[in-house]
Design an enzyme around this catalytic site. Structure first.
Site, short mmCIF file in Angstrom:
data_model
loop_
_atom_site.label_atom_id
_atom_site.label_comp_id
_atom_site.label_asym_id
_atom_site.label_seq_id
_atom_site.Cartn_x
_atom_site.Cartn_y
_atom_site.Cartn_z
N GLY B 72 41.68 42.81 38.97
CA GLY B 72 41.87 42.83 37.53
C GLY B 72 43.29 43.23 37.17
CG ASN B 152 39.70 52.21 30.96
OD1 ASN B 152 40.31 52.01 29.90
ND2 ASN B 152 40.21 52.90 31.95
CD GLN B 180 35.61 49.40 31.99
OE1 GLN B 180 34.40 49.57 31.94
NE2 GLN B 180 36.33 49.80 33.04
CB ALA B 201 34.43 40.56 41.20
CG HIS B 202 35.74 46.56 41.31
ND1 HIS B 202 35.60 47.89 41.02
CD2 HIS B 202 36.97 46.21 40.91
CE1 HIS B 202 36.72 48.33 40.47
NE2 HIS B 202 37.57 47.33 40.40
CB THR B 238 44.55 31.88 52.67
OG1 THR B 238 45.56 31.19 53.40
CG2 THR B 238 43.19 31.37 53.08
CB CYS B 326 43.67 54.03 37.79
SG CYS B 326 42.75 52.54 38.10
#
Lengths: 386, 394
Positions: B72, B152, B180, B201-202, B238, B326
């Site tokens: 993100g 958040n 969020q 995604a997490h 990749t 964070c």
């Protein structure tokens, strides 16, 4: 149908041990490594342990390992990170013409920001001359970036010699080595090479895609590619890919455990395949040095289109490639083979076979069985006699 | 001891169905998506199917509007730095808010070093940005407005659709950090009227290490990472195939479950808030009373340190947070709470509980018991609290 995977320089299957470790982390150790609570601390420990393993594998300190989303990001972080952070000291950069696109295109981007880049030529074997690197040095040279093993032809660059000469002449100049193709195959030794920066990637050594690292000498300042939290010492913000990092560490451990044995085995396979191709098929030539990396064999089959051979072999369940996967969807000829002095026609007729620890002699036998008729058929198609 | 996880805004457990969807891409379908043969094509197909899924769920007009990134944070950076440099000739002014995630704030601060001017809009006591303030801040040099969809820390949901009308009328691009909200509340880029939207995604039961930037067709972006031609040449490297498949699966599951989870989580949230207020005194709810993420509870307990509360909760098996993960390593008070006008001491005493789809009312009851006891114990040894009570008794 039998499946033979000979494109291990593009990517490798994840080892079951690494996949299991990742599964476990995904399902159980999902905490945010920055979180204050036990789950966070557990995740942080997993990363710390992976960092310890990778650092030990490369003979560097733990604080010198910066996890990234892969080799491309590591290369971008190294090249742009040095240039942008130290631009007050100079604007000159040196690399070679046969680097991976993630290095070359990072340098091209820097040219648009006012940097001057020397792209050094290579010889017929794909090797850059240390003397030429030194001759290209200027007082304001910020960075020299040379790959360890070329991903298309397997030439092994004299990085230790370049590092030694470079640091003798111009100790301030930063030395970066893209070791994505060599990590797990040949010793990756930043201290011995006197390299300040070394890029490595998990998915080339049976680890997951989306996970890599930049080894960065302590004290060397880099401009981050992006900004945010203080993960990876603020050099690489973003919630850590804990599972990917854990998978990388397992893959690293297994790759290094049997490294020498695997390397010997691949050397044997490469020699055998090269010799048999020469013996069985006329008008072929091997690109790159005889003493090149054990896992990469690049061959020109005169008179055919490499892309068609790749498709023909794929029909037989044999997977090879025309060069680096990163641009194999574009019809552009390989910049590596062109730099080595091959004609456009020869470049178009070249195919890369790349092995891994999992490749066996019988895979090579089977490939040889299918290769000769495929080349013959393609040559007939283009009206060329066998 | 049962562990109770109430820190879903920091990260979420990966849904086992997501893990199952990912596993084949480690082993059986491990090919490099850029390869031309079957193995590679299978990986490429998985990525393109994931892209279609994500595009459909986000209301994108074209699959090419979906760019997969490594996180993100990277998506936020690509949106802001990418637009800033691509539109540099048009202008150098960016508008954001004081309560954004560090991935946005630090990126804006960095751009200030390179000749960009950034306006950091204030928020009201509930954490809301006033649409009129956005209108007043726009100049003819403004190229981008970046405002988070939901905060958040306090869960306040910004009136993005309303702000979009103002921003679009002025011909300025709008980015929203929806990290969020994706998977928490309905999220449609077209309905919100944004040009760029980031997600991770997490935060919705997917894996770490993969995010998305939605960039509306025609939006120009400068790249952060150069190399191969992946992701429409906008993001080299990749592709993290398993991660991308996991992200799409997680978003699909989240979207399908919203109708059920949103009201259930909101009910649990309100239950928890009401119980805290009825059982503990000197408490303040941070954030908006109604325009709030369904799982978010952010409360300040006066006279105690948030970190002490968290430590005690953790010993009882309860995972919560004092703010964004964070910055939780640093003992600075939350920039969000300070921007909302909280005094330092109150900001220090705040705790964030974020409920997820697997939490139950019984778990919350247990947490309430531990919390009440913890606060009472900590206050008993707090000189400030004793002083306050002393004053009252006089």
């Amino acid at each position: 149908m039998r499946q033979i995977y000979l494109d291990n320089s593009a990517t490798t299957p994840v080892r079951p041990e690494a996949a299991d470790a990742m599964r476990e982390v995904l399902l159980s150790d999902y905490g945010n490594p920055s979180s204050f609570h036990s789950l966070g601390i557990k995740a942080e420990r997993i990363i710390k342990e992976a960092r310890r393993q990778l650092a030990a594998a490369c003979g560097v300190n733990e604080a010198e390992v910066i996890f990234t989303s892969g080799g491309t990001e590591a290369n971008n972080l190294a090249v742009k990170g040095v240039a942008r952070r130290h631009r007050k000291r100079g604007k000159h950069l040196i690399t070679t013409r046969v680097e991976h696109p993630s290095v070359l295109n990072a340098f091209r981007a820097l040219e648009t920001e006012g940097f001057e880049v020397d792209y050094l030529p290579v010889d017929r074997e794909g090797l850059v001359s240390p003397a030429e690197v030194i001759a290209a040095l200027r007082e304001d040279t910020l960075l020299v970036s040379v790959m360890h093993i070329n991903n298309e032809v397997g030439s092994v660059m004299p990085v230790a010699e370049i590092g030694r000469l470079l640091k003798e002449k111009n100790p301030q100049t930063v030395f970066h080595v893209d070791a994505v193709q060599s990590f797990g195959k040949l010793p990756v030794d930043p201290r011995k090479w006197q390299a300040d920066l070394v890029s490595i990637s998990a998915h080339k050594i049976h680890g997951p895609k989306g996970s890599g690292a930049l080894l960065c000498r302590e004290g060397l300042l880099l401009e981050p590619l992006f900004h945010g939290g203080d993960q990876e010492q603020g050099i690489r913000p973003g919630t850590e890919n804990t599972a990917g990092i854990a998978g990388f560490a397992v893959a690293c451990r297994l790759a290094l455990r049997d490294r020498e044995e695997n390397y010997r085995k691949m050397t044997g396979l490469k020699k055998y395949l090269a010799a048999e191709i020469k013996r069985q098929i006329k008008d072929t030539s091997v690109n790159g040095p005889e003493e090149g990396a054990a896992h990469i064999l690049n061959v020109t089959f005169a008179g055919i289109k490499g892309e068609l051979l790749v498709r023909f072999l794929a029909e037989e369940g044999i997977y090879v490639s025309t060069g680096s996967a990163c641009h194999s969807r574009r019809p552009e000829p390989s910049h590596v083979l062109l730099a080595m002095g091959l004609s456009a026609e020869e470049v178009g007729a070249s195919v890369r076979f790349s092995f891994s620890a999992l490749t066996g002699r019988e895979d090579i036998e089977y490939t040889l069985e299918k290769l000769e008729p495929a080349v013959a058929a393609l040559r007939r198609m283009t009206g060329r006699k066998k | 001891m049962e562990r109770i996880y109430l820190d879903h805004a920091a990260t979420t457990p990966v849904d086992p169905r997501v893990v199952e969807a990912m596993l084949p891409y480690f082993t059986a379908n491990f090919g490099n998506p850029s390869s031309i043969y079957q193995e590679g094509r299978a990986a490429k197909k998985a990525i393109e199917e994931s892209r279609e899924k994500v595009a459909e769920i986000l209301g994108a007009a074209d699959t090419r509007e979906i760019i997969f990134t490594g996180s993100g944070s990277e998506a936020d950076n690509l949106a802001i730095t990418g637009v800033a440099w691509a539109y540099r000739k048009k202008g150098n002014h960016i508008i954001t808010s004081a309560i954004e995630h560090p991935a946005v704030l630090e990126t804006c601060k960095e751009l200030e070093k390179h000749g960009f001017a950034v306006t950091y809009l204030p928020v009201d006591e509930y954490g809301l940005v006033a649409p009129e303030a956005v209108r007043d801040a726009i100049t003819d040099r403004t190229i981008l407005v970046s405002l988070m969809h939901a905060n958040n820390e306090v869960g306040t949901i910004q009136p993005i659709a309303e702000i979009s009308k103002i921003v679009r009328a002025k011909g300025v691009l709008l980015h929203t950090d929806a990290v969020q909200t994706a998977g928490s509340i309905p999220l449609q880029a077209d309905e919100l009227g944004v040009d760029l939207l980031s997600l991770s995604a997490h935060k919705f039961y997917g894996p770490k290490g993969v995010g998305v930037l939605y960039a509306k067709k025609g939006t120009r972006l400068h790249r952060l990472i150069h190399g191969g031609a992946q992701e429409g040449r906008l993001r080299a490297g990749t592709e993290n195939v398993a991660g991308i498949v996991g992200l799409a699966k997680a978003l699909e599951l989240a979207a399908a479950g919203l109708e059920e989870t949103v009201p259930r989580l909101a009910e649990l949230r309100d239950y928890f808030i009401n119980k805290i207020f009825s059982r503990i005194d000197h408490v303040k709810l941070n954030g908006h009373p109604t325009r709030r993420l369904p799982g978010n509870i952010n409360v300040s307990f006066e006279f105690v340190e948030g970190e002490s509360i968290l430590l005690n909760l953790d010993l009882e098996g309860i995972a919560a947070s004092s703010g964004s993960a964070c910055t939780s390593g640093a003992l600075e008070p939350s920039h969000v709470l300070l921007a909302m006008g909280l005094p330092h001491e109150t900001a220090h005493g705040s705790v964030r509980f974020t409920i997820g789809k697997d939490n139950t009312k019984e778990q919350l009851d247990y947490v309430l018991g531990v919390l009440e006891e913890t606060i009472a114990r900590l206050r008993a040894i707090s000189p400030l609290y004793r002083e306050q009570r002393g004053r009252k008794e006089k």
